[in-house]
Design an enzyme around this catalytic site. Structure first.
Site, PDB file in Angstrom:
ATOM      1  N   LYS A  35       0.706  -1.245   0.134  1.00 39.26           N
ATOM      2  CA  LYS A  35      -0.145   0.208  -0.142  1.00 39.26           C
ATOM      3  C   LYS A  35       0.483   1.038   0.159  1.00 39.26           C
ATOM      4  O   LYS A  35       2.184   1.874  -0.111  1.00 39.26           O
ATOM      5  CB  LYS A  35      -1.314  -0.307   1.262  1.00 39.26           C
ATOM      6  N   TYR A 259      18.453  28.561   9.267  1.00 40.20           N
ATOM      7  CA  TYR A 259      16.845  29.766   9.232  1.00 40.20           C
ATOM      8  C   TYR A 259      17.333  29.486  10.794  1.00 40.20           C
ATOM      9  O   TYR A 259      17.514  28.172  11.560  1.00 40.20           O
ATOM     10  CB  TYR A 259      16.002  28.660   8.734  1.00 40.20           C
TER      11      TYR A 259
HETATM   12  C1  LIG Z   1      -0.021  -2.353   6.544  1.00 37.36           C
HETATM   13  C2  LIG Z   1      -0.836  -3.253   7.150  1.00 37.36           C
HETATM   14  C3  LIG Z   1       0.495  -4.981   6.917  1.00 37.36           C
HETATM   15  C4  LIG Z   1       1.527  -4.904   7.299  1.00 37.36           C
HETATM   16  O1  LIG Z   1       2.406  -3.578   7.653  1.00 37.36           O
HETATM   17  P1  LIG Z   1       3.540  -3.673   8.561  1.00 37.36           P
HETATM   18  O2  LIG Z   1       3.690  -3.138   9.986  1.00 37.36           O
HETATM   19  O3  LIG Z   1       4.237  -2.656   7.517  1.00 37.36           O
HETATM   20  O4  LIG Z   1       4.148  -5.188   8.422  1.00 37.36           O
HETATM   21  C5  LIG Z   1      -0.942  -5.861   7.538  1.00 37.36           C
HETATM   22  N1  LIG Z   1      -1.853  -6.077   7.420  1.00 37.36           N
HETATM   23  C6  LIG Z   1      -2.995  -4.905   7.653  1.00 37.36           C
HETATM   24  C7  LIG Z   1      -3.908  -4.999   8.148  1.00 37.36           C
HETATM   25  C8  LIG Z   1      -2.121  -3.873   7.170  1.00 37.36           C
HETATM   26  O5  LIG Z   1      -3.003  -2.112   7.482  1.00 37.36           O
END
Ligand SMILES: *Cc1c(COP(=O)(O)O)cnc(C)c1O
Length: 365
Positions: A35, A259
């Site tokens: 994702k 800055y």
């Molecule tokens: C994002 C997500 C994962 C992956 O999690 P990580 O901590 O990046 O391994 C797994 N299951 C769900 C439901 C998620 O939303």
């Protein structure tokens, strides 16, 4: 020469990390969670690299899934938050996207949908994260209702998500697993596909490895833990955020840098200006003293990070630094976890918010 700020993506390291996930749990299937543009690494290239190593991908929404399909990725793709509308249920059935069912409302919408073919479903159980999912005491009934629905595929997966699996001494992970298991009927215990583990579960909680594991962050070589861990420490960083020195100057003690003049030289100091800033994904919040690598040596940042530039104290490198030298902001030698920690955030945020402006360059494809 173009502007040297770049995110180098090592596809060999990506494959290595994915194979580690597979190897840790050979009886399981790995859903590679990609994702948010594969945690900033570029979802299409990441999916092309992993498509023969994993049976399925996980994404947050249908737009992310369609981007992969339209790029020729033909693996099953799972929508972790389920469908946001009835239209999306039809598209999912057509495109071989499986759907989380995360609420009573989503369950009803799915039951009401008119579909030609069956859609694959993951029934999400809220075991304590209290973000998404049906309650454990509704699990068996919901499972039965969905199982007898003609347009729901028979192999329903029952899944939950951990709140604290990155804390290796926190028993809440076991408690969450037990809450799910207690919601299963005897028949379901022996026949139902289960899924618990994200990266932290897969690496740190062996008993949570199940039919499906769902690693995300570990694929990109960042440990989900804040302490050393024998398995997580085998991961190879996939992204190297780098740029180059574009100016050098010497300033007397007492002069300030950047800055708001937040840093003052305590001695005559050599200051290198690096062509990367918060507009390129380096955190503004990283304080003076956050390490970067120049010619393989760690040097501290000084002053506030600008939009397009930042400054580094290279006094201790003496004359071993020149305009054009490479600077590594994170990668091998300075982990993204270390920078995130210094900036008061987590690697997930630094990676996923990496802007479009920073070119991704793929190596070892
Ligand atoms: C994002 C997500 C994962 C992956 O999690 P990580 O901590 O990046 O391994 C797994 N299951 C769900 C439901 C998620 O939303």
């Amino acid at each position: 020469m173009s502007r040297p700020a770049k995110a180098l993506i090592d596809l060999d390291a990506l494959r290595f990390n994915c194979q580690l996930a597979n190897r840790l749990s050979p009886q399981s299937k790995t859903m590679a969670v990609i994702k948010a543009n594969a945690y900033g690494h570029g979802a299409v290239t990441v999916a092309r690299t992993l498509k023969d190593l994993v049976p399925a991908f996980g994404v947050a929404c249908i737009e992310e899934a369609l981007e992969l399909r339209e790029s020729g990725i033909d693996n099953p793709i799972h929508l972790l938050e389920g469908a946001f509308s009835t239209d999306e249920i039809s598209i999912a059935a057509r495109e071989n996207f499986s759907l989380s069912v995360v609420s009573e409302e989503q369950k009803q919408a799915l039951l009401r949908a008119r579909l030609d073919g069956p859609v694959k479903v993951w029934l999400i159980v809220d075991t304590g994260m209290h973000r998404l999912g049906l309650q454990p005491d509704q699990l068996a009934a919901s499972f039965n209702t969905l199982s007898s629905c003609a347009h729901v595929a028979k192999d329903i997966v029952v899944a939950t998500h951990f709140a604290c699996a990155d804390e290796l001494d926190n028993d809440f992970t076991r408690e969450q697993q037990q809450r799910l298991l207690r919601g299963l009927t005897a028949e379901m215990v022996s026949t139902t596909a289960l899924s618990f583990a994200n990266s932290a579960g897969l690496l740190g909680w062996p008993s949570t490895r199940a039919t499906w594991n769902r690693p995300g962050i570990m694929l990109f070589g960042s440990s989900p833990f804040s302490v050393p861990h024998p398995l997580a420490d085998q991961l190879r960083p996939v992204m190297r955020l780098k740029s180059a020195v574009i100016a050098l100057r010497e300033i007397p003690a007492g002069e300030t840098v950047g800055y708001a003049a937040t840093w003052a030289a305590k001695r005559t100091s050599r200051i290198a200006t690096v062509a990367i800033g918060y507009g390129d994904g380096y955190p503004l919040q990283a304080p003076s003293g956050t390490p970067v690598l120049i010619n393989g040596q760690r040097c501290p940042t000084v002053g506030r990070v600008s939009m397009d530039m930042m400054m580094v104290d290279v006094t201790d490198l003496q004359d071993q630094v020149a305009i054009g030298d490479e600077v590594v902001l994170w990668g091998q030698g300075v982990s993204v976890n270390e920078v995130a920690d210094s900036a008061g955030t987590i690697s997930y945020e630094l990676l996923t918010r990496m802007p479009k402006r920073t070119p991704r360059e793929y190596i070892n494809g």
